[in-house]
Design a protein around this motif. Structure first.
Motif, PDB file in Angstrom:
ATOM      1  N   THR A 173     -29.216  -7.256   7.784  1.00 53.42           N
ATOM      2  CA  THR A 173     -28.812  -8.413   8.587  1.00 53.42           C
ATOM      3  C   THR A 173     -27.682  -8.030   9.533  1.00 53.42           C
ATOM      4  O   THR A 173     -27.695  -8.383  10.722  1.00 53.42           O
ATOM      5  N   TYR A 207     -27.607  -7.787  13.779  1.00 53.23           N
ATOM      6  CA  TYR A 207     -26.499  -8.336  14.564  1.00 53.23           C
ATOM      7  C   TYR A 207     -25.923  -7.275  15.503  1.00 53.23           C
ATOM      8  O   TYR A 207     -25.699  -7.530  16.695  1.00 53.23           O
ATOM      9  N   ARG A 211     -25.916  -6.570  20.023  1.00 50.86           N
ATOM     10  CA  ARG A 211     -24.635  -6.609  20.741  1.00 50.86           C
ATOM     11  C   ARG A 211     -24.161  -5.255  21.261  1.00 50.86           C
ATOM     12  O   ARG A 211     -23.108  -5.174  21.876  1.00 50.86           O
TER      13      ARG A 211
END
Length: 337
Positions: A115, A119, A123
């Motif tokens: 997870t 993320y 980014r």
């Protein structure tokens, strides 16, 4: 005080392949007038590697330590190496984050870690892979930029009947396979020695294994060394046994020295050693066949000289530090735009 333009982040207290890569690239950038800050790496070794430069170094063994250091900077680019460094950079950096993928695996080995990995992937501004082998096995789009090493003058030292393994003595590096291949080669009975430079958790087990294989008298464990260049200048052959090595910087260093290289077939070795027609890529799952190939090269001095020269030429053409660093600078320029 003027802040750094580039911050390299590596959240470790070690000095192995990734940290060596960081220090080498940072020195190149510093030589060309870039203000560089390095966060992380062995507190004893990294400052020594960066001594005599304008590079600022600060300890950052964890992502939290790196994050605290990053909060006080406003660089043009943050260059993160490995997942913990990526996390620190993404959470705190006020600059585009470039990530170099050093390992042929996706981010996260558990559900929570995956997870976090997703993320981070969303980014990160740009991603560099150290080989096509790595790029094919990680998530996201990568620019492949093979790490380079400085071009060296031709070797003048006499090469010795020594096969050198230079790597960490940890399970993934497959030094155990190297010992099996050495035993199968029979070179120890013909005046050659196997020198193993490096340290790690497996050293006691490997020393026992060498004795059990009956080659203890021809194998020397050198421990951690800071003079690998000197070892390469006189070694007869470099042996890199792992078949799924993501890249293998010591292999490229050996190429720069004109050392004949025997490497496990596959991984990044196919892109470095495998780039020359004379490549000696041995089957990592067949120590007997690999031993024969190693012995055949050792027994042919003329072939070793030709092969070493071909590898040196390939390094100068495709795996030079200037070539790699220029590719990294292009990525920086793109994310800044």
């Amino acid at each position: 005080m003027i802040g750094p333009e580039v911050v390299h982040v590596v959240c470790t207290e070690a000095f192995a392949g990734v940290e060596r890569y960081v220090s080498t690239l940072a020195r190149w950038q510093d030589d060309r007038g870039t203000r560089v800050l390095v966060l992380g790496g062995d507190p004893a070794r990294m400052p020594t590697e960066l001594a005599g430069t304008g590079i600022d170094w600060r300890p950052a063994g964890t992502w939290r330590q790196a994050a605290r250091q990053l909060r006080g900077t406003r660089p043009a680019v943050v260059h993160a190496h490995m997942t913990a460094a990526e996390l620190a950079a993404v959470l705190t950096a006020r600059a585009p984050v470039v990530a170099t993928r050093h390992f042929a695996e996706r981010r996260g080995s558990s559900l929570p870690a995956r997870t976090v990995g997703r993320y981070l992937t969303r980014r990160i501004a740009a991603q560099i892979a150290i080989s096509a082998f790595v790029a094919d096995r990680v998530e996201g789009t990568s620019v492949v930029a093979h790490p380079g090493v400085p071009v060296l003058p031709p070797a003048t030292a006499t090469r010795r009947p020594v096969v050198l393994i230079a790597q960490r003595l940890e399970p993934e590096k497959r030094t155990d396979l190297g010992l099996r291949v050495w035993a199968a080669s029979g070179l120890g009975a013909r005046g050659w020695e196997l020198h193993i430079a490096g340290t790690g958790s497996l050293r006691p087990e490997l020393e026992t294994m060498a004795r059990r294989l009956g080659v203890g008298d021809s194998v020397r464990f050198l421990g951690a060394r800071t003079d690998v260049d000197t070892l390469l200048s006189t070694a007869g052959i470099l042996f890199a046994p792992r078949g799924d090595e993501p890249y293998g910087l010591s292999v490229v260093e050996a190429m720069a020295h004109g050392v004949p290289v025997v490497a496990g077939a596959g991984g990044g070795h196919s892109e470095t050693v495998g780039s020359v027609p004379e490549a000696v890529l041995v089957p990592p799952d067949d120590p007997t066949a690999a031993g024969r190939m190693l012995a055949a090269l050792a027994d042919d001095p003329a072939r070793r000289a030709r092969y070493g020269a071909a590898l040196r030429a390939a390094q100068q053409e495709r795996f030079a530090l200037d070539t790699h660093a220029a590719a990294v600078e292009s990525v920086y320029a793109e994310v800044r735009r």
